[in-house]
Scaffold this active site. Structure first.
Site, PDB file in Angstrom:
ATOM      1  N   ALA A  83     -12.916   6.919   4.370  1.00  0.00           N
ATOM      2  CA  ALA A  83     -11.591   6.811   5.021  1.00  0.00           C
ATOM      3  C   ALA A  83     -11.789   6.591   6.510  1.00  0.00           C
ATOM      4  O   ALA A  83     -11.438   7.435   7.332  1.00  0.00           O
ATOM      5  CB  ALA A  83     -10.778   8.071   4.759  1.00  0.00           C
ATOM      6  N   GLY A 125     -10.684   3.879   8.333  1.00  0.00           N
ATOM      7  CA  GLY A 125      -9.790   2.869   8.893  1.00  0.00           C
ATOM      8  C   GLY A 125      -9.531   1.740   7.910  1.00  0.00           C
ATOM      9  O   GLY A 125     -10.100   1.704   6.816  1.00  0.00           O
ATOM     10  N   ARG A 126      -8.639   0.831   8.311  1.00  0.00           N
ATOM     11  CA  ARG A 126      -8.267  -0.288   7.438  1.00  0.00           C
ATOM     12  C   ARG A 126      -8.398  -1.600   8.194  1.00  0.00           C
ATOM     13  O   ARG A 126      -8.187  -1.650   9.400  1.00  0.00           O
ATOM     14  CB  ARG A 126      -6.828  -0.099   6.931  1.00  0.00           C
ATOM     15  CG  ARG A 126      -6.661   1.179   6.117  1.00  0.00           C
ATOM     16  CD  ARG A 126      -5.228   1.355   5.650  1.00  0.00           C
ATOM     17  NE  ARG A 126      -4.795   0.287   4.783  1.00  0.00           N
ATOM     18  CZ  ARG A 126      -4.953   0.253   3.457  1.00  0.00           C
ATOM     19  NH1 ARG A 126      -5.546   1.259   2.830  1.00  0.00           N
ATOM     20  NH2 ARG A 126      -4.517  -0.765   2.744  1.00  0.00           N
ATOM     21  N   HIS A 140      22.157  27.288  12.567  1.00  0.00           N
ATOM     22  CA  HIS A 140      21.325  28.474  12.390  1.00  0.00           C
ATOM     23  C   HIS A 140      21.545  29.012  10.989  1.00  0.00           C
ATOM     24  O   HIS A 140      22.689  29.096  10.547  1.00  0.00           O
ATOM     25  CB  HIS A 140      21.697  29.542  13.415  1.00  0.00           C
ATOM     26  CG  HIS A 140      20.971  30.833  13.167  1.00  0.00           C
ATOM     27  ND1 HIS A 140      19.659  31.023  13.551  1.00  0.00           N
ATOM     28  CD2 HIS A 140      21.364  31.969  12.535  1.00  0.00           C
ATOM     29  CE1 HIS A 140      19.282  32.242  13.188  1.00  0.00           C
ATOM     30  NE2 HIS A 140      20.289  32.830  12.560  1.00  0.00           N
ATOM     31  N   THR A 155       0.838  -1.194   0.000  1.00  0.00           N
ATOM     32  CA  THR A 155       0.000   0.000   0.000  1.00  0.00           C
ATOM     33  C   THR A 155       0.877   1.249   0.000  1.00  0.00           C
ATOM     34  O   THR A 155       0.644   2.187  -0.767  1.00  0.00           O
ATOM     35  CB  THR A 155      -0.913  -0.003   1.249  1.00  0.00           C
ATOM     36  OG1 THR A 155      -1.698  -1.189   1.227  1.00  0.00           O
ATOM     37  CG2 THR A 155      -1.817   1.217   1.286  1.00  0.00           C
TER      38      THR A 155
HETATM   39  P1  NAD Z   1      -7.816   6.266  11.021  1.00  0.00           P
HETATM   40  O1  NAD Z   1      -8.075   5.256  12.051  1.00  0.00           O
HETATM   41  O2  NAD Z   1      -6.598   7.123  11.101  1.00  0.00           O
HETATM   42  O3  NAD Z   1      -9.053   7.284  10.950  1.00  0.00           O
HETATM   43  C1  NAD Z   1     -10.368   6.890  10.726  1.00  0.00           C
HETATM   44  C2  NAD Z   1     -11.264   8.008  11.217  1.00  0.00           C
HETATM   45  O4  NAD Z   1     -12.591   7.714  10.810  1.00  0.00           O
HETATM   46  C3  NAD Z   1     -11.277   8.179  12.729  1.00  0.00           C
HETATM   47  O5  NAD Z   1     -11.073   9.516  13.070  1.00  0.00           O
HETATM   48  C4  NAD Z   1     -12.664   7.678  13.130  1.00  0.00           C
HETATM   49  O6  NAD Z   1     -13.177   8.325  14.261  1.00  0.00           O
HETATM   50  C5  NAD Z   1     -13.467   8.009  11.878  1.00  0.00           C
HETATM   51  N1  NAD Z   1     -14.663   7.185  11.683  1.00  0.00           N
HETATM   52  C6  NAD Z   1     -14.781   5.840  11.855  1.00  0.00           C
HETATM   53  N2  NAD Z   1     -16.029   5.434  11.530  1.00  0.00           N
HETATM   54  C7  NAD Z   1     -16.705   6.550  11.151  1.00  0.00           C
HETATM   55  C8  NAD Z   1     -18.016   6.789  10.704  1.00  0.00           C
HETATM   56  N3  NAD Z   1     -18.865   5.791  10.598  1.00  0.00           N
HETATM   57  N4  NAD Z   1     -18.375   8.053  10.392  1.00  0.00           N
HETATM   58  C9  NAD Z   1     -17.474   9.083  10.508  1.00  0.00           C
HETATM   59  N5  NAD Z   1     -16.229   8.906  10.934  1.00  0.00           N
HETATM   60  C10 NAD Z   1     -15.827   7.663  11.249  1.00  0.00           C
HETATM   61  O7  NAD Z   1      -7.898   5.493   9.630  1.00  0.00           O
HETATM   62  P2  NAD Z   1      -7.481   5.953   8.164  1.00  0.00           P
HETATM   63  O8  NAD Z   1      -7.380   7.420   8.059  1.00  0.00           O
HETATM   64  O9  NAD Z   1      -8.399   5.227   7.261  1.00  0.00           O
HETATM   65  O10 NAD Z   1      -6.016   5.347   8.024  1.00  0.00           O
HETATM   66  C11 NAD Z   1      -5.809   3.937   8.127  1.00  0.00           C
HETATM   67  C12 NAD Z   1      -4.454   3.628   8.705  1.00  0.00           C
HETATM   68  O11 NAD Z   1      -3.432   4.014   7.828  1.00  0.00           O
HETATM   69  C13 NAD Z   1      -4.234   4.353  10.026  1.00  0.00           C
HETATM   70  O12 NAD Z   1      -3.721   3.489  10.986  1.00  0.00           O
HETATM   71  C14 NAD Z   1      -3.228   5.407   9.675  1.00  0.00           C
HETATM   72  O13 NAD Z   1      -2.370   5.720  10.762  1.00  0.00           O
HETATM   73  C15 NAD Z   1      -2.480   4.780   8.501  1.00  0.00           C
HETATM   74  N6  NAD Z   1      -1.950   5.853   7.648  1.00  0.00           N
HETATM   75  C16 NAD Z   1      -0.867   6.550   8.092  1.00  0.00           C
HETATM   76  C17 NAD Z   1      -0.377   7.603   7.346  1.00  0.00           C
HETATM   77  C18 NAD Z   1       0.796   8.383   7.856  1.00  0.00           C
HETATM   78  O14 NAD Z   1       1.538   7.888   8.700  1.00  0.00           O
HETATM   79  N7  NAD Z   1       1.002   9.608   7.409  1.00  0.00           N
HETATM   80  C19 NAD Z   1      -1.005   7.973   6.174  1.00  0.00           C
HETATM   81  C20 NAD Z   1      -2.130   7.266   5.771  1.00  0.00           C
HETATM   82  C21 NAD Z   1      -2.588   6.197   6.526  1.00  0.00           C
END
Ligand code: NAD
Length: 454
Positions: free
Chosen positions: A260, A262-263, A432, A40
């Protein structure tokens, strides 16, 4: 049956790092991958997102400089070309991983692998066995089962969308939702985020996340917090996302809706016969050595949950190979100092604990980008927060909102890992002008010792 010292299922950051490190230690390794190496992160996650965010961030900067009269008539962009160049970057990195695996003589087996009984892996009808197996099969987007979910797209599709949507609704204000909201907001989409919690990134320092939320709002993103999506209706190419907020049912319209939330783990490759135990949410259960319920079978990366981050997977991969190579003196995997970055515009990065998580009395030092010469020269805005143990005067955590936060957090990670004291910070000489000066100044500010602050 072909036998190896190590079989790795999945060629993402966790899997390929594990294969390369083991091969470098003279193990005979085979890796199974059904799609492209890099998983991914390289193909449809971190790297393409960062490519888009970099171009979007430059656009924001050019706009600021144009408004200030420094640049003239600048800021036109070719989105098709951005997409083409993004694909080239991905291709180059995927090619690099392939090259490294071949260079280290890792056997590459393209196809879908399944873990069977007695530590046997099956792929393309053939069987493979090894004393050590690492499951690094990753994760995929979760979809919430609401009516009209078929009208939504995932981050994979949005990253390759051929044209910029006029309006974009993002369900979920987590890391993916925020990063893609930032990118498309800067490219000109009108973005609305629907988040079920009452704040963004609720596990981080409220002062820092409030600052991030306000800045993103100022940049044009609309947030609907404490909101629950009920259904999505689509008519004449327009999606109506209907949600409940404050007890009322409201809606927002858009051409595209990103899901978006979660995964979920890719654990379908593990058969019950393998005896590898999964949790109720289908994550692979591992102990402190990342070993599963079966001796010699390990699991790393998104498939075990925890921090679903590429750098967590890299660290887990290295830890597992160390464990395999030094069976008697194996060390527990330690993820207590994990940098957490959100590549928004402006970016957010954190490491270590917040005052609530610290369990000791803390002092928070702050330093604004507005008092730093380099930040002013680069027109960068934001703040650094350093959380110090008040009694021991050691560094507990750091949170940064502002440009280059994910780069600055590396210095902070070293300070948290090594428990930098006030004295260490006082004697650290930092170049600096640089943004890094702010991390030192914020640490000193926790005890009112910052030089460039009243
Ligand atoms: P996440 O868990 O970061 O966020 C999901 C969000 O969706 C949460 O804030 C949650 O409260 C919300 N949510 C859940 N169900 C919902 C609903 N029914 N209605 C509205 N809101 C809802 O998940 P993600 O953003 O999908 O990312 C997946 C994974 O990939 C995470 O663990 C993330 O840390 C990782 N990721 C990391 C990076 C990075 O390090 N920069 C970048 C992309 C993804």
């Amino acid at each position: 049956m072909d036998t190896y010292d190590l079989l790795v299922i999945g060629g993402g950051p966790g899997g390929y790092a594990c294969a390369i490190k083991a091969a470098k230690a003279s193990m005979r390794v085979a890796i199974f991958e059904k799609e492209s190496f890099g998983g991914t992160c390289l193909n449809v996650g971190c790297i393409p997102t960062k490519y888009l965010l970099d171009k979007a961030g430059n656009l924001e900067k050019i706009r600021t400089l144009t408004e200030a009269g420094i640049y003239k008539d600048a800021g036109m962009f070719n989105y098709g070309e951005i997409q083409r160049q993004k694909a080239k970057v991905v291709e180059k990195l995927v090619g690099g991983v392939n090259g490294l695996l071949k260079h280290h003589k890792v056997a590459i087996i393209k196809g879908e692998a399944t873990l069977k009984a007695n530590k046997v892996v099956e792929c393309n009808g053939k069987q493979y066995a090894a004393e050590n197996i690492v499951i690094a099969s990753g994760s995929r987007p979760t979809m919430i089962p609401i009516p009209g979910v078929e009208h939504t797209i995932t981050s994979t599709e949005l990253l390759s969308i051929p044209t910029i949507p006029k309006r974009l609704v993002v369900i979920g204000g987590g890391v993916i939702g925020l990063e893609l909201s930032s990118a498309f907001n800067s490219f000109g989409s009108k973005v609305a985020v629907i988040e079920m919690m009452d704040s963004l990134l609720p596990r981080e320092l409220p002062k820092a996340t409030e600052q991030l939320t306000k800045t993103l709002e100022k940049n044009g993103i609309t947030f609907h917090l404490s909101a629950r999506v009920n259904r999505i209706e689509k008519k004449d190419g327009v999606c109506k996302t209907i949600f409940t907020v404050g007890g009322k049912e409201v809606f927002v319209e858009s051409e595209v809706v990103l899901m978006a939330v979660g995964r979920k783990p890719n654990s379908d490759c593990i058969t019950a016969d393998s005896k590898v135990v999964l949790t109720d949410s289908k994550l692979v259960k591992v102990d402190q050595y990342l070993e599963t319920s079966v001796d010699g079978v390990y699991a790393i990366g998104d498939v075990i949950g925890g921090y679903q981050l590429a750098h967590a997977a890299y660290a887990e991969a290295e830890s597992v190979v160390d464990t395999i190579l030094a069976k008697d003196t194996k060390k527990s995997y330690d993820d207590s100092v994990m940098p957490r970055c959100v590549y928004t515009i402006p970016a957010f990065a954190a490491v270590g604990k917040t005052p609530e998580q610290a369990g000791v009395e803390t002092a928070i030092g702050t330093f604004s980008y507005e008092a730093n010469g380099m930040a002013l020269a680069e027109e960068a805005k934001g703040s650094v927060y350093v959380i110090m143990d008040k009694q021991q005067k050691t560094t507990v955590g750091v949170q940064i909102v502002g440009e280059h936060a994910p780069e600055l957090i590396s210095l902070a990670s070293a300070a948290v890992a090594k428990k930098f004291t006030l004295d260490d910070w006082e004697h650290l000489i930092i170049a600096h002008p640089s943004l890094s000066e702010m991390v030192r100044e914020a640490a000193l500010d926790a005890f009112k010792c910052a030089l460039h602050k009243g």
